[in-house]
Design an enzyme around this catalytic site. Structure first.
Site, PDB file in Angstrom:
ATOM      1  N   ASP A  50     -22.646 -44.456-111.639  1.00 29.18           N
ATOM      2  CA  ASP A  50     -21.532 -43.585-112.006  1.00 29.18           C
ATOM      3  C   ASP A  50     -21.483 -42.439-110.995  1.00 29.18           C
ATOM      4  O   ASP A  50     -22.475 -42.154-110.324  1.00 29.18           O
ATOM      5  CB  ASP A  50     -21.767 -42.973-113.396  1.00 29.18           C
ATOM      6  CG  ASP A  50     -21.518 -43.969-114.517  1.00 29.18           C
ATOM      7  OD1 ASP A  50     -20.858 -44.999-114.288  1.00 29.18           O
ATOM      8  OD2 ASP A  50     -21.990 -43.712-115.643  1.00 29.18           O
ATOM      9  N   ARG A  77     -16.130 -49.021-107.722  1.00 33.59           N
ATOM     10  CA  ARG A  77     -15.287 -48.756-108.893  1.00 33.59           C
ATOM     11  C   ARG A  77     -14.458 -47.508-108.612  1.00 33.59           C
ATOM     12  O   ARG A  77     -15.003 -46.416-108.450  1.00 33.59           O
ATOM     13  CB  ARG A  77     -16.158 -48.523-110.120  1.00 33.59           C
ATOM     14  CG  ARG A  77     -15.353 -48.054-111.339  1.00 33.59           C
ATOM     15  CD  ARG A  77     -16.246 -47.425-112.385  1.00 33.59           C
ATOM     16  NE  ARG A  77     -17.165 -48.390-112.933  1.00 33.59           N
ATOM     17  CZ  ARG A  77     -18.345 -48.060-113.488  1.00 33.59           C
ATOM     18  NH1 ARG A  77     -18.727 -46.796-113.531  1.00 33.59           N
ATOM     19  NH2 ARG A  77     -19.130 -48.984-113.972  1.00 33.59           N
TER      20      ARG A  77
HETATM   21  P1  FDA Z   1      -4.985 -41.502-117.521  1.00 33.92           P
HETATM   22  O1  FDA Z   1      -5.941 -40.443-117.934  1.00 33.92           O
HETATM   23  O2  FDA Z   1      -3.723 -41.084-116.861  1.00 33.92           O
HETATM   24  O3  FDA Z   1      -4.686 -42.441-118.743  1.00 33.92           O
HETATM   25  C1  FDA Z   1      -3.761 -43.526-118.715  1.00 33.92           C
HETATM   26  C2  FDA Z   1      -3.576 -44.004-120.142  1.00 33.92           C
HETATM   27  O4  FDA Z   1      -4.821 -44.539-120.634  1.00 33.92           O
HETATM   28  C3  FDA Z   1      -3.232 -42.895-121.129  1.00 33.92           C
HETATM   29  O5  FDA Z   1      -1.844 -42.686-121.173  1.00 33.92           O
HETATM   30  C4  FDA Z   1      -3.788 -43.446-122.414  1.00 33.92           C
HETATM   31  O6  FDA Z   1      -2.943 -44.439-122.937  1.00 33.92           O
HETATM   32  C5  FDA Z   1      -5.055 -44.143-121.978  1.00 33.92           C
HETATM   33  N1  FDA Z   1      -6.225 -43.235-122.013  1.00 33.92           N
HETATM   34  C6  FDA Z   1      -6.885 -42.709-120.944  1.00 33.92           C
HETATM   35  N2  FDA Z   1      -7.929 -41.961-121.354  1.00 33.92           N
HETATM   36  C7  FDA Z   1      -7.919 -42.001-122.702  1.00 33.92           C
HETATM   37  C8  FDA Z   1      -8.749 -41.425-123.693  1.00 33.92           C
HETATM   38  N3  FDA Z   1      -9.794 -40.657-123.404  1.00 33.92           N
HETATM   39  N4  FDA Z   1      -8.459 -41.677-124.987  1.00 33.92           N
HETATM   40  C9  FDA Z   1      -7.413 -42.455-125.336  1.00 33.92           C
HETATM   41  N5  FDA Z   1      -6.586 -43.035-124.421  1.00 33.92           N
HETATM   42  C10 FDA Z   1      -6.830 -42.811-123.129  1.00 33.92           C
HETATM   43  N6  FDA Z   1     -15.080 -40.779-114.221  1.00 33.92           N
HETATM   44  C11 FDA Z   1     -15.942 -40.151-113.392  1.00 33.92           C
HETATM   45  O7  FDA Z   1     -15.710 -39.007-113.013  1.00 33.92           O
HETATM   46  N7  FDA Z   1     -17.094 -40.793-112.993  1.00 33.92           N
HETATM   47  C12 FDA Z   1     -17.373 -42.067-113.358  1.00 33.92           C
HETATM   48  O8  FDA Z   1     -18.405 -42.608-112.962  1.00 33.92           O
HETATM   49  C13 FDA Z   1     -16.469 -42.734-114.224  1.00 33.92           C
HETATM   50  N8  FDA Z   1     -16.714 -44.007-114.661  1.00 33.92           N
HETATM   51  C14 FDA Z   1     -15.726 -44.689-115.315  1.00 33.92           C
HETATM   52  C15 FDA Z   1     -15.879 -46.035-115.592  1.00 33.92           C
HETATM   53  C16 FDA Z   1     -14.828 -46.763-116.121  1.00 33.92           C
HETATM   54  C17 FDA Z   1     -15.006 -48.226-116.374  1.00 33.92           C
HETATM   55  C18 FDA Z   1     -13.594 -46.119-116.434  1.00 33.92           C
HETATM   56  C19 FDA Z   1     -12.426 -46.882-116.976  1.00 33.92           C
HETATM   57  C20 FDA Z   1     -13.469 -44.769-116.226  1.00 33.92           C
HETATM   58  C21 FDA Z   1     -14.516 -44.034-115.687  1.00 33.92           C
HETATM   59  N9  FDA Z   1     -14.388 -42.669-115.455  1.00 33.92           N
HETATM   60  C22 FDA Z   1     -15.304 -42.049-114.637  1.00 33.92           C
HETATM   61  C23 FDA Z   1     -13.304 -41.888-116.116  1.00 33.92           C
HETATM   62  C24 FDA Z   1     -12.079 -41.735-115.227  1.00 33.92           C
HETATM   63  O9  FDA Z   1     -12.367 -40.845-114.167  1.00 33.92           O
HETATM   64  C25 FDA Z   1     -10.882 -41.189-116.019  1.00 33.92           C
HETATM   65  O10 FDA Z   1     -11.187 -39.923-116.498  1.00 33.92           O
HETATM   66  C26 FDA Z   1     -10.443 -42.065-117.182  1.00 33.92           C
HETATM   67  O11 FDA Z   1     -10.505 -43.411-116.849  1.00 33.92           O
HETATM   68  C27 FDA Z   1      -8.984 -41.759-117.575  1.00 33.92           C
HETATM   69  O12 FDA Z   1      -8.136 -42.005-116.497  1.00 33.92           O
HETATM   70  P2  FDA Z   1      -7.068 -43.211-116.433  1.00 33.92           P
HETATM   71  O13 FDA Z   1      -7.163 -43.801-115.072  1.00 33.92           O
HETATM   72  O14 FDA Z   1      -7.246 -44.148-117.536  1.00 33.92           O
HETATM   73  O15 FDA Z   1      -5.663 -42.506-116.460  1.00 33.92           O
END
Ligand code: FDA
Length: 308
Positions: A135, A185
């Protein structure tokens, strides 16, 4: 704005004590965390892999300031990986590791301790036929994490790493990491970062994500597209067409309990979708980042506290 305040406040001990001390918090935490024990995690692995999903499992914890606790976290991963070996899932199962949980935050010797502990996890992953992904934590840890990644890849070439699109440096890091078999990732980034190192505006972060994604999809590595964002998923598909990548040449990753409908839809369309499953009792930091990502989660949390 509310999200940034929540992330900043989440580092204050008083906020931690208050949130962790409310009995009903646990009910809300369960939406994002698979449980407290390795048995809970294995149960979630069975459930999710049974529906065609792949998994990556995170033993919760971060910023460990005690060498004994760091070693204990490494042992917890080894125990978990021993249990996974029996499920015989091959590369459908992997573990995600926060280096600060295995020693990175221990001062001058931190990197050395984290590397040694991560090596033990790497050995256990290899004997379970699984892989490991690091991570990425706040921006002060990126150089150290990439340095440890390089050392780990000498013995465990399949070790992956998360790169945060919000950081200005990440396009260059994506270029450096776009070589053969390199598992990366790509995520937006979940930490409150200063404007000197990171985009602050959501649109700017999304645009940076697309630039990083383009580099990874055009490169020779194995992109792991970590997002729940429909727009970014459809851009991934366009880029896959453009760069001749078929469904096995990249994968999607999403968090446990978030957009489970989309997880199943992509799996049904033939994609590899890997769900990040956190487990353990040190859920506070992870939980607060999930609250901060979405105002609706804060409302959900407050309603639960109010007993509704
Ligand atoms: P965005 O936040 O714009 O969300 C898009 C849509 O997804 C939202 O409209 C909603 O529908 C849904 N959604 C997203 N988050 C949600 C929540 N908390 N609750 C409910 N619905 C939600 N970060 C980091 O800094 N270091 C890391 O190592 C990792 N590792 C990691 C692994 C994996 C497998 C994932 C998917 C994510 C991470 N992250 C992470 C977190 C990442 O940085 C980010 O904060 C989240 O994925 C939310 O961003 P989205 O890309 O989903 O977009």
């Amino acid at each position: 704005m509310l999200g940034s305040l929540l992330l900043a406040g989440s580092r204050l001990p008083l906020v931690r004590r208050t949130v962790s001390g409310v009995p009903l918090t646990r009910k809300v935490v369960d939406r994002f965390v698979a449980g407290e024990t390795a048995k809970d995690a294995v149960g979630a692995v069975r459930r999710l892999t049974g529906t065609g999903l792949s998994v990556t499992i995170d033993h919760l914890g971060e910023e460990t300031k005690d060498a004994g606790a760091a070693a204990q976290t490494a042992r917890a991963y080894v125990t978990l990986l021993d249990a996974l070996r029996e499920l015989d899932l091959g590369d459908r199962a992997e573990v995600s590791v926060k280096l600060s949980a295995v020693g990175q935050a221990l001062g001058a010797d931190g990197d050395k301790i984290a590397l040694e502990n991560a090596r033990q996890i790497g050995e256990a992953a290899r004997s379970a036929g699984a892989t490991m992904t690091l991570d990425m934590e706040d921006h002060t840890t990126v150089d150290s994490t990439l340095g440890i990644l390089g050392a780990l890849r000498e013995d465990f070439p399949s070790t992956g790493v998360a790169i945060q699109a919000c950081l200005f440096r990440s396009e260059a890091d994506c270029h450096d990491l776009s070589h053969d078999a390199s598992r990366v990732r790509l995520v937006k980034g979940a930490y409150a970062e200063p404007s000197s190192v990171a985009h602050q505006n959501k649109n700017e972060v999304d645009k940076a994500y697309v630039r990083c994604l383009r580099i990874l999809m055009a490169g020779k590595g194995y992109p792991m597209v970590g997002t729940h964002d429909d727009r970014l998923i459809s851009i991934t598909e366009t880029l896959a067409d453009r760069f001749g990548r078929s469904v096995g040449d990249y994968e999607y990753q999403m968090l446990y309990g978030i957009r489970t409908d989309k997880q199943q839809a992509l799996t049904g369309a033939g994609h590899t979708v890997r769900v990040y499953i956190p487990y353990g009792d040190d859920w506070y930091g992870y939980f607060m980042r999930r609250l901060a990502e979405r105002p609706a989660n804060i409302a959900f949390f407050l309603r639960a506290l109010g007993g509704k």
